[in-house]
Design a protein around this motif. Sequence first.
Motif, PDB file in Angstrom:
ATOM      1  N   GLU A 118     -86.039  -2.268  72.563  1.00 29.50           N
ATOM      2  CA  GLU A 118     -86.466  -3.625  72.181  1.00 29.50           C
ATOM      3  C   GLU A 118     -87.307  -3.610  70.914  1.00 29.50           C
ATOM      4  O   GLU A 118     -87.369  -4.615  70.209  1.00 29.50           O
ATOM      5  CB  GLU A 118     -87.221  -4.299  73.329  1.00 29.50           C
ATOM      6  CG  GLU A 118     -88.596  -3.723  73.607  1.00 29.50           C
ATOM      7  CD  GLU A 118     -89.315  -4.469  74.722  1.00 29.50           C
ATOM      8  OE1 GLU A 118     -89.031  -5.657  74.957  1.00 29.50           O
ATOM      9  OE2 GLU A 118     -90.160  -3.850  75.365  1.00 29.50           O
ATOM     10  N   ASP A 119     -87.934  -2.488  70.596  1.00 24.19           N
ATOM     11  CA  ASP A 119     -88.783  -2.390  69.403  1.00 24.19           C
ATOM     12  C   ASP A 119     -88.607  -0.998  68.802  1.00 24.19           C
ATOM     13  O   ASP A 119     -89.413  -0.099  69.050  1.00 24.19           O
ATOM     14  CB  ASP A 119     -90.243  -2.654  69.778  1.00 24.19           C
ATOM     15  CG  ASP A 119     -91.204  -2.492  68.607  1.00 24.19           C
ATOM     16  OD1 ASP A 119     -90.755  -2.299  67.451  1.00 24.19           O
ATOM     17  OD2 ASP A 119     -92.426  -2.533  68.856  1.00 24.19           O
ATOM     18  N   GLN A 120     -87.548  -0.825  68.018  1.00 20.93           N
ATOM     19  CA  GLN A 120     -87.246   0.494  67.468  1.00 20.93           C
ATOM     20  C   GLN A 120     -88.346   0.990  66.539  1.00 20.93           C
ATOM     21  O   GLN A 120     -88.669   2.171  66.544  1.00 20.93           O
ATOM     22  CB  GLN A 120     -85.898   0.489  66.747  1.00 20.93           C
ATOM     23  CG  GLN A 120     -85.442   1.866  66.321  1.00 20.93           C
ATOM     24  CD  GLN A 120     -85.262   2.806  67.495  1.00 20.93           C
ATOM     25  OE1 GLN A 120     -84.479   2.526  68.400  1.00 20.93           O
ATOM     26  NE2 GLN A 120     -85.973   3.923  67.501  1.00 20.93           N
ATOM     27  N   VAL A 121     -88.936   0.098  65.768  1.00 20.74           N
ATOM     28  CA  VAL A 121     -90.021   0.511  64.859  1.00 20.74           C
ATOM     29  C   VAL A 121     -91.191   1.071  65.674  1.00 20.74           C
ATOM     30  O   VAL A 121     -91.769   2.112  65.344  1.00 20.74           O
ATOM     31  CB  VAL A 121     -90.464  -0.663  63.960  1.00 20.74           C
ATOM     32  CG1 VAL A 121     -91.711  -0.317  63.178  1.00 20.74           C
ATOM     33  CG2 VAL A 121     -89.336  -1.040  63.009  1.00 20.74           C
ATOM     34  N   GLY A 122     -91.541   0.391  66.755  1.00 15.08           N
ATOM     35  CA  GLY A 122     -92.618   0.876  67.623  1.00 15.08           C
ATOM     36  C   GLY A 122     -92.273   2.199  68.275  1.00 15.08           C
ATOM     37  O   GLY A 122     -93.122   3.090  68.394  1.00 15.08           O
ATOM     38  N   GLU A 123     -91.021   2.345  68.688  1.00 18.68           N
ATOM     39  CA  GLU A 123     -90.606   3.626  69.282  1.00 18.68           C
ATOM     40  C   GLU A 123     -90.635   4.737  68.241  1.00 18.68           C
ATOM     41  O   GLU A 123     -91.095   5.848  68.522  1.00 18.68           O
ATOM     42  CB  GLU A 123     -89.215   3.507  69.906  1.00 18.68           C
ATOM     43  CG  GLU A 123     -88.844   4.761  70.655  1.00 18.68           C
ATOM     44  CD  GLU A 123     -87.505   4.711  71.362  1.00 18.68           C
ATOM     45  OE1 GLU A 123     -87.126   5.747  71.930  1.00 18.68           O
ATOM     46  OE2 GLU A 123     -86.837   3.656  71.343  1.00 18.68           O
ATOM     47  N   ASP A 124     -90.181   4.450  67.019  1.00 16.19           N
ATOM     48  CA  ASP A 124     -90.246   5.443  65.948  1.00 16.19           C
ATOM     49  C   ASP A 124     -91.690   5.879  65.707  1.00 16.19           C
ATOM     50  O   ASP A 124     -91.978   7.071  65.562  1.00 16.19           O
ATOM     51  CB  ASP A 124     -89.672   4.882  64.642  1.00 16.19           C
ATOM     52  CG  ASP A 124     -88.161   4.747  64.662  1.00 16.19           C
ATOM     53  OD1 ASP A 124     -87.498   5.367  65.526  1.00 16.19           O
ATOM     54  OD2 ASP A 124     -87.637   4.001  63.815  1.00 16.19           O
ATOM     55  N   ARG A 125     -92.581   4.918  65.676  1.00 13.38           N
ATOM     56  CA  ARG A 125     -94.003   5.216  65.461  1.00 13.38           C
ATOM     57  C   ARG A 125     -94.529   6.116  66.583  1.00 13.38           C
ATOM     58  O   ARG A 125     -95.256   7.071  66.339  1.00 13.38           O
ATOM     59  CB  ARG A 125     -94.785   3.907  65.368  1.00 13.38           C
ATOM     60  CG  ARG A 125     -96.195   4.039  64.899  1.00 13.38           C
ATOM     61  CD  ARG A 125     -96.899   2.703  64.620  1.00 13.38           C
ATOM     62  NE  ARG A 125     -96.467   1.564  65.419  1.00 13.38           N
ATOM     63  CZ  ARG A 125     -95.696   0.556  64.973  1.00 13.38           C
ATOM     64  NH1 ARG A 125     -95.267   0.544  63.733  1.00 13.38           N
ATOM     65  NH2 ARG A 125     -95.352  -0.432  65.762  1.00 13.38           N
ATOM     66  N   PHE A 126     -94.129   5.814  67.820  1.00 15.70           N
ATOM     67  CA  PHE A 126     -94.598   6.603  68.970  1.00 15.70           C
ATOM     68  C   PHE A 126     -94.127   8.057  68.885  1.00 15.70           C
ATOM     69  O   PHE A 126     -94.916   8.982  69.037  1.00 15.70           O
ATOM     70  CB  PHE A 126     -94.120   5.985  70.285  1.00 15.70           C
ATOM     71  CG  PHE A 126     -94.518   6.791  71.480  1.00 15.70           C
ATOM     72  CD1 PHE A 126     -95.780   6.660  72.021  1.00 15.70           C
ATOM     73  CD2 PHE A 126     -93.651   7.717  72.032  1.00 15.70           C
ATOM     74  CE1 PHE A 126     -96.175   7.421  73.110  1.00 15.70           C
ATOM     75  CE2 PHE A 126     -94.033   8.495  73.126  1.00 15.70           C
ATOM     76  CZ  PHE A 126     -95.300   8.350  73.669  1.00 15.70           C
ATOM     77  N   TRP A 127     -92.837   8.274  68.641  1.00 16.51           N
ATOM     78  CA  TRP A 127     -92.302   9.632  68.651  1.00 16.51           C
ATOM     79  C   TRP A 127     -92.628  10.415  67.375  1.00 16.51           C
ATOM     80  O   TRP A 127     -92.596  11.631  67.373  1.00 16.51           O
ATOM     81  CB  TRP A 127     -90.790   9.620  68.862  1.00 16.51           C
ATOM     82  CG  TRP A 127     -90.391   9.182  70.241  1.00 16.51           C
ATOM     83  CD1 TRP A 127     -89.643   8.074  70.545  1.00 16.51           C
ATOM     84  CD2 TRP A 127     -90.723   9.780  71.488  1.00 16.51           C
ATOM     85  NE1 TRP A 127     -89.487   7.974  71.909  1.00 16.51           N
ATOM     86  CE2 TRP A 127     -90.157   9.007  72.514  1.00 16.51           C
ATOM     87  CE3 TRP A 127     -91.482  10.892  71.850  1.00 16.51           C
ATOM     88  CZ2 TRP A 127     -90.280   9.316  73.860  1.00 16.51           C
ATOM     89  CZ3 TRP A 127     -91.607  11.210  73.193  1.00 16.51           C
ATOM     90  CH2 TRP A 127     -91.030  10.427  74.187  1.00 16.51           C
ATOM     91  N   GLY A 128     -92.928   9.717  66.309  1.00 15.24           N
ATOM     92  CA  GLY A 128     -93.305  10.406  65.087  1.00 15.24           C
ATOM     93  C   GLY A 128     -92.140  10.563  64.118  1.00 15.24           C
ATOM     94  O   GLY A 128     -90.980  10.501  64.495  1.00 15.24           O
ATOM     95  N   VAL A 129     -92.497  10.769  62.897  1.00 20.49           N
ATOM     96  CA  VAL A 129     -91.531  10.845  61.800  1.00 20.49           C
ATOM     97  C   VAL A 129     -90.632  12.064  61.964  1.00 20.49           C
ATOM     98  O   VAL A 129     -91.082  13.131  62.394  1.00 20.49           O
ATOM     99  CB  VAL A 129     -92.280  10.922  60.455  1.00 20.49           C
ATOM    100  CG1 VAL A 129     -91.317  11.041  59.292  1.00 20.49           C
ATOM    101  CG2 VAL A 129     -93.179   9.714  60.290  1.00 20.49           C
ATOM    102  N   ALA A 130     -89.379  11.869  61.613  1.00 18.42           N
ATOM    103  CA  ALA A 130     -88.430  12.979  61.621  1.00 18.42           C
ATOM    104  C   ALA A 130     -88.842  14.008  60.586  1.00 18.42           C
ATOM    105  O   ALA A 130     -89.263  13.656  59.481  1.00 18.42           O
ATOM    106  CB  ALA A 130     -87.027  12.464  61.321  1.00 18.42           C
ATOM    107  N   PRO A 131     -88.755  15.297  60.941  1.00 17.13           N
ATOM    108  CA  PRO A 131     -89.102  16.323  59.953  1.00 17.13           C
ATOM    109  C   PRO A 131     -88.150  16.298  58.762  1.00 17.13           C
ATOM    110  O   PRO A 131     -86.970  15.977  58.934  1.00 17.13           O
ATOM    111  CB  PRO A 131     -88.957  17.642  60.732  1.00 17.13           C
ATOM    112  CG  PRO A 131     -88.353  17.313  62.038  1.00 17.13           C
ATOM    113  CD  PRO A 131     -88.333  15.832  62.204  1.00 17.13           C
TER     114      PRO A 131
END
Length: 132
Positions: A118-131
């Motif tokens: 429902e909130d991909q930006v929030g999920e991205d922020r939670f898991w952290g930036v891709a190396p």
Amino acid sequence: MSAIDVVGKYGAAVASGDMEALAATLTADVVWHQPGANQLSGDVVGPEAVLAHLGRFMKLSRGTFSLETESATESGVLVATTVRFTARREGADDLDQHGVDVFRVEGDRIAEIWLISEDQVGEDRFWGVAPA
């Protein structure tokens, strides 16, 4: 066995943490499509890779990741489930979202899985930036 029954077996295996049973619900060339722009994003191919991918969810969340299926519906070989997923991670706001997982079933196994948050930006922020 109907497609929704196959996905039900997968869900039961996830809920119980039975990785052997989970792997048995997947085709040899299953593709898991993980959306977003974080360190877990991308396509994962094969049962062993899917299990390792799920292990990364647990490792990054220090065992707090949880997934609950709320409802499921099917149309032929496609099954859509509404889910709620949660996790905690030091240095990040808690993750508590709803989403939709879509499964494509071949015979009595899952061949493809798409995840929608429902909130991909929030999920991205939670898991952290891709190396890089």
